[in-house]
Design a protein around this motif. Structure first.
Motif, PDB file in Angstrom:
ATOM      1  N   ASN A   1      10.804 -13.104  20.815  1.00  0.00           N
ATOM      2  CA  ASN A   1      11.489 -12.075  21.576  1.00  0.00           C
ATOM      3  C   ASN A   1      12.498 -11.393  20.662  1.00  0.00           C
ATOM      4  N   ALA A   2      12.622 -10.057  20.818  1.00  0.00           N
ATOM      5  CA  ALA A   2      13.590  -9.282  20.027  1.00  0.00           C
ATOM      6  C   ALA A   2      14.343  -8.304  20.919  1.00  0.00           C
ATOM      7  N   GLN A   3      14.575  -8.701  22.178  1.00  0.00           N
ATOM      8  CA  GLN A   3      15.265  -7.829  23.113  1.00  0.00           C
ATOM      9  C   GLN A   3      16.710  -7.573  22.715  1.00  0.00           C
ATOM     10  N   SER A   4      17.312  -8.474  21.943  1.00  0.00           N
ATOM     11  CA  SER A   4      18.716  -8.303  21.561  1.00  0.00           C
ATOM     12  C   SER A   4      18.908  -7.256  20.477  1.00  0.00           C
ATOM     13  N   LEU A   5      17.848  -6.773  19.871  1.00  0.00           N
ATOM     14  CA  LEU A   5      17.937  -5.784  18.799  1.00  0.00           C
ATOM     15  C   LEU A   5      17.628  -4.396  19.329  1.00  0.00           C
ATOM     16  N   SER A   6      18.374  -3.413  18.846  1.00  0.00           N
ATOM     17  CA  SER A   6      18.148  -2.023  19.215  1.00  0.00           C
ATOM     18  C   SER A   6      17.202  -1.381  18.202  1.00  0.00           C
ATOM     19  N   LEU A   7      16.107  -0.853  18.695  1.00  0.00           N
ATOM     20  CA  LEU A   7      15.137  -0.219  17.800  1.00  0.00           C
ATOM     21  C   LEU A   7      15.716   1.039  17.156  1.00  0.00           C
ATOM     22  N   ALA A   8      16.539   1.789  17.899  1.00  0.00           N
ATOM     23  CA  ALA A   8      17.168   2.981  17.322  1.00  0.00           C
ATOM     24  C   ALA A   8      18.131   2.606  16.198  1.00  0.00           C
ATOM     25  N   PHE A   9      18.893   1.531  16.402  1.00  0.00           N
ATOM     26  CA  PHE A   9      19.809   1.072  15.356  1.00  0.00           C
ATOM     27  C   PHE A   9      19.046   0.662  14.110  1.00  0.00           C
ATOM     28  N   LEU A  10      17.952  -0.073  14.284  1.00  0.00           N
ATOM     29  CA  LEU A  10      17.151  -0.502  13.134  1.00  0.00           C
ATOM     30  C   LEU A  10      16.533   0.692  12.410  1.00  0.00           C
TER      31      LEU A  10
END
Length: 221
Positions: free
Chosen positions: A38-47
């Motif tokens: 799971n990678a829900q804690s990461l923001s795709l826009a930030f990455l």
């Protein structure tokens, strides 16, 4: 190679520790995403913004012909960012979609009206407005049937273990940095910059400087 001042040794050692820290900074997040699927804690826009910053940093470093360690570190960050973005896309969209489609709907919880209310206190369904009890407490029953709560040391021990593990990781990073610098110095891969080269006025290309500013803006954003 033997006439090394204390200032130069400290500079090389701290630089090596910093390099090891930057190399290992994203490893725990990558491992946690893989473990939890799971990678829900990461923001795709930030990455995505972070990846643009690392990419412009890499292009600018190659354009300005910086030292190989800077170029290698910039390339590593681009690779790590790409892996994080792929994890977000896979776990949050593809893997999550397949998982929720294959999982069966959760069974509805029903209560038996003839069941005593006191027997329901250990069930998963709590009363409206009630608070879940902390895992740091254990329930004991007095001789008169009353319920008491006593503190549990398991949560305190868990915090102590996490702190000890973090301190141990920091010490290992410092040791790796010192050992890496010592090996690089003894083998000739690292050498102090002489005063002649330090005072040389070498201007970077304008395009590389622009990419450096773009990278800094992306890091701040």
């Amino acid at each position: 190679m033997d006439d090394l001042s204390l200032r130069e040794a400290l500079s090389g050692t701290l630089g090596s520790i910093s390099l090891v820290s930057w190399v290992l900074v994203l490893v725990p997040q990558l491992a946690e995403n893989y473990r939890a699927k799971n990678a829900q804690s990461l923001s795709l826009a930030f990455l995505a913004v972070w990846f643009v910053g690392d990419l412009t940093n890499l292009i600018g470093a190659v354009w300005a012909q910086l030292v190989p360690t800077v170029i290698a570190l910039a390339f590593y960050f681009c690779l790590a960012d790409a892996v994080l973005i792929l994890q977000c896309l896979y776990y949050n969209y593809f893997f999550g979609h397949i998982f929720y489609r294959s999982s069966s709907p959760q069974a509805e919880i029903t209560e038996d009206p003839s069941r005593p209310l006191l027997a329901r206190q250990n069930s998963n369904v709590g009363l409206l407005g009630s608070r879940p009890r902390s895992s740091a407490f254990q329930k004991l029953w007095n001789t008169d049937g009353g319920e008491t709560l006593v503190a549990d040391d398991s949560e305190h021990n868990g915090w102590a273990k996490r702190w000890a593990r973090n301190v141990l990781i920091i010490l290992c990073v410092c040791v790796l940095g010192v050992v890496g610098w010592a090996i690089a110095w003894k083998t000739g891969l690292w050498a102090p910059v002489h005063e002649h080269y330090r005072n040389t006025d070498v201007r970077s290309p304008v395009g590389a400087e622009i990419l450096g500013y773009v990278s800094a803006v992306c890091y701040l954003g």
